[in-house]
Scaffold this motif. Sequence first.
Motif, PDB file in Angstrom:
ATOM      1  N   LYS A  27      78.460  94.300  56.220  1.00  0.00           N
ATOM      2  CA  LYS A  27      79.183  93.181  55.592  1.00  0.00           C
ATOM      3  C   LYS A  27      79.927  93.649  54.351  1.00  0.00           C
ATOM      4  O   LYS A  27      79.491  94.579  53.653  1.00  0.00           O
ATOM      5  N   LYS A  28      81.032  92.956  54.103  1.00  0.00           N
ATOM      6  CA  LYS A  28      81.764  93.153  52.853  1.00  0.00           C
ATOM      7  C   LYS A  28      82.397  91.824  52.484  1.00  0.00           C
ATOM      8  O   LYS A  28      83.029  91.193  53.326  1.00  0.00           O
ATOM      9  N   PRO A  29      82.230  91.382  51.249  1.00  0.00           N
ATOM     10  CA  PRO A  29      82.716  90.046  50.895  1.00  0.00           C
ATOM     11  C   PRO A  29      84.245  89.930  50.838  1.00  0.00           C
ATOM     12  O   PRO A  29      84.789  88.877  51.163  1.00  0.00           O
ATOM     13  N   PHE A  30      84.906  91.006  50.451  1.00  0.00           N
ATOM     14  CA  PHE A  30      86.366  90.948  50.290  1.00  0.00           C
ATOM     15  C   PHE A  30      86.976  92.219  50.876  1.00  0.00           C
ATOM     16  O   PHE A  30      86.946  93.274  50.251  1.00  0.00           O
ATOM     17  N   ALA A  31      87.549  92.119  52.056  1.00  0.00           N
ATOM     18  CA  ALA A  31      88.090  93.294  52.734  1.00  0.00           C
ATOM     19  C   ALA A  31      89.357  93.806  52.043  1.00  0.00           C
ATOM     20  O   ALA A  31      90.158  93.026  51.512  1.00  0.00           O
ATOM     21  N   GLN A  32      89.516  95.129  52.064  1.00  0.00           N
ATOM     22  CA  GLN A  32      90.709  95.784  51.522  1.00  0.00           C
ATOM     23  C   GLN A  32      91.427  96.512  52.656  1.00  0.00           C
ATOM     24  O   GLN A  32      90.813  96.902  53.653  1.00  0.00           O
ATOM     25  N   GLU A  33      92.735  96.722  52.462  1.00  0.00           N
ATOM     26  CA  GLU A  33      93.498  97.390  53.513  1.00  0.00           C
ATOM     27  C   GLU A  33      92.963  98.778  53.818  1.00  0.00           C
ATOM     28  O   GLU A  33      92.989  99.222  54.975  1.00  0.00           O
ATOM     29  N   GLU A  34      92.457  99.452  52.799  1.00  0.00           N
ATOM     30  CA  GLU A  34      91.939 100.815  53.005  1.00  0.00           C
ATOM     31  C   GLU A  34      90.616 100.831  53.769  1.00  0.00           C
ATOM     32  O   GLU A  34      90.110 101.908  54.099  1.00  0.00           O
ATOM     33  N   ASP A  35      90.066  99.662  54.057  1.00  0.00           N
ATOM     34  CA  ASP A  35      88.864  99.604  54.883  1.00  0.00           C
ATOM     35  C   ASP A  35      89.190  99.723  56.378  1.00  0.00           C
ATOM     36  O   ASP A  35      88.276  99.865  57.205  1.00  0.00           O
ATOM     37  N   SER A  36      90.448  99.666  56.719  1.00  0.00           N
ATOM     38  CA  SER A  36      90.833  99.781  58.127  1.00  0.00           C
ATOM     39  C   SER A  36      90.389 101.135  58.666  1.00  0.00           C
ATOM     40  O   SER A  36      90.771 102.185  58.127  1.00  0.00           O
ATOM     41  N   ALA A  37      89.585 101.098  59.707  1.00  0.00           N
ATOM     42  CA  ALA A  37      88.994 102.335  60.247  1.00  0.00           C
ATOM     43  C   ALA A  37      88.176 101.972  61.480  1.00  0.00           C
ATOM     44  O   ALA A  37      88.037 100.806  61.850  1.00  0.00           O
ATOM     45  N   MET A  38      87.597 103.007  62.066  1.00  0.00           N
ATOM     46  CA  MET A  38      86.664 102.834  63.174  1.00  0.00           C
ATOM     47  C   MET A  38      85.257 102.926  62.604  1.00  0.00           C
ATOM     48  O   MET A  38      84.946 103.874  61.865  1.00  0.00           O
TER      49      MET A  38
END
Lengths: 112, 110
Positions: free
Chosen positions: B73-84
């Motif tokens: 879980k992450k409360p606030f997603a960031q664009e740099e979290d895009s991944a597999m």
Amino acid sequence: DVKVTQSSRYLVKRTGEKVFLECVQDMDHENMFWYRQDPGLGLRLIYFSYDVKMKEKGDIPEGYSVSREKKERFSLILESASTNQTSMYLCASLNRDTTEAFFGQGTRLTVV
Amino acid sequence: AQRVTQPEKLLSVFKGAPVELKCNYSYSGSPELFWYVQYSRQRLQLLLRHISRESIKGFTADLNKGETSFHLKKPFAQEEDSAMYYCALSGSGYGQNFVFGPGTRLSVLP
């Protein structure tokens, strides 16, 4: 500070050839693994080794064999390559104390 | 037998939205659970493990033995979290195996 090194990034082999994929780690880990990574299937374990000359089959060992003659080196062998073995192959070694796995950069094998 | 399932192949969220990547497992003993991440053109790397109960890059995961789950879980997603993202399980013992789920591709939209 590369810790797990796979000998090739890209390989193209012909059907029926014997193929060797090499993996070397410099962390003195006992456990090493070979996976293949395919879209939608994730990482599937082919073989693993927990000590020199020791090996265990994973989920998809058919068509593969491995060799662990030295602690730092774990080789994956395709005895007679087939087109369905075209894939990305990942090697990993495991720190038993922390249970963290370190991965190589992967070898993309294409069998034509 | 050890098994890890991740029901979502692809998860798309907008930047700033909460994100939850699901993972369920089956194992007869006491497993160790992990989340690994692979960013574009990079090696697979450890994100976090359940035994350390840490938060890495804002991500947390709690092991629920009753539901045999280890959701990320992450409360606030960031664009740099895009991944597999791959959930993984390690068995106990000397010849410990290491099994991965099929992975979830997270896409964080601007």
